[in-house]
Design a protein around this motif. Structure first.
Motif, short mmCIF file in Angstrom:
data_model
loop_
_atom_site.label_atom_id
_atom_site.label_comp_id
_atom_site.label_asym_id
_atom_site.label_seq_id
_atom_site.Cartn_x
_atom_site.Cartn_y
_atom_site.Cartn_z
N ARG A 263 -1.88 -2.34 -9.84
CA ARG A 263 -1.06 -1.42 -9.47
C ARG A 263 -0.57 -1.93 -7.93
N HIS B 134 -7.69 0.13 0.34
CA HIS B 134 -7.44 -0.67 -0.42
C HIS B 134 -6.69 -1.82 0.23
N ASP C 14 -6.71 -1.96 -9.21
CA ASP C 14 -6.11 -1.80 -7.93
C ASP C 14 -4.83 -2.80 -7.60
N LEU D 289 0.75 -1.20 0.00
CA LEU D 289 0.12 -0.01 -0.05
C LEU D 289 0.71 1.18 -0.07
N ALA D 290 2.05 1.16 0.78
CA ALA D 290 2.87 2.34 0.77
C ALA D 290 3.54 2.74 -0.42
N LYS D 291 3.85 1.61 -0.92
CA LYS D 291 4.81 1.64 -2.23
C LYS D 291 3.84 2.22 -3.47
N ALA D 292 2.57 1.65 -3.35
CA ALA D 292 1.48 1.96 -4.45
C ALA D 292 0.91 3.50 -4.07
N LYS D 293 1.10 3.93 -2.83
CA LYS D 293 0.86 5.31 -2.42
C LYS D 293 -0.88 5.16 -2.52
N LEU D 294 -1.35 3.91 -1.88
CA LEU D 294 -2.91 3.79 -1.71
C LEU D 294 -3.19 3.81 -0.19
N SER D 295 -4.45 4.26 0.22
CA SER D 295 -4.79 4.36 1.51
C SER D 295 -5.27 2.92 2.07
N SER D 296 -5.58 2.86 3.15
CA SER D 296 -6.13 1.56 3.87
C SER D 296 -7.28 1.11 3.14
#
Length: 84
Positions: free
Chosen positions: A71, A43, A68, A34-41
């Protein structure tokens, strides 16, 4: 049993289907994805699926929301995404 439970049970009994437990290491890997893809929780479920797939030499994720999943798995060649 609800009306659609039978179909789910048949799918889960099929060869090639493996149900995996969500472990601490998978959850931590999902957080990293999630951090690497810059997605929130929001997802997190998609991240848990991809993180679990990474435990296998090769995996296919069949999903109705391939964007997603792609990604999150973009740098992992062993994960293939199949859009439903």
């Amino acid at each position: 049993m609800r009306p659609f439970d039978g179909a789910v049970e048949r799918l889960l009994k099929d060869r090639g289907i493996e149900v995996c437990a969500l472990t601490r290491s998978i959850a931590q890997r999902a957080g990293g994805l999630l951090a690497k893809a810059k997605l929130s929780s929001a997802h997190a479920v998609d991240a848990f699926v991809v993180a679990t797939a990474l435990d296998f030499e090769a995996a296919v994720i069949a999903t109705g929301d391939p964007g997603d999943i792609r990604r999150l798995s973009s740098t992992h060649r062993q994960v293939k995404v199949f859009a439903l």
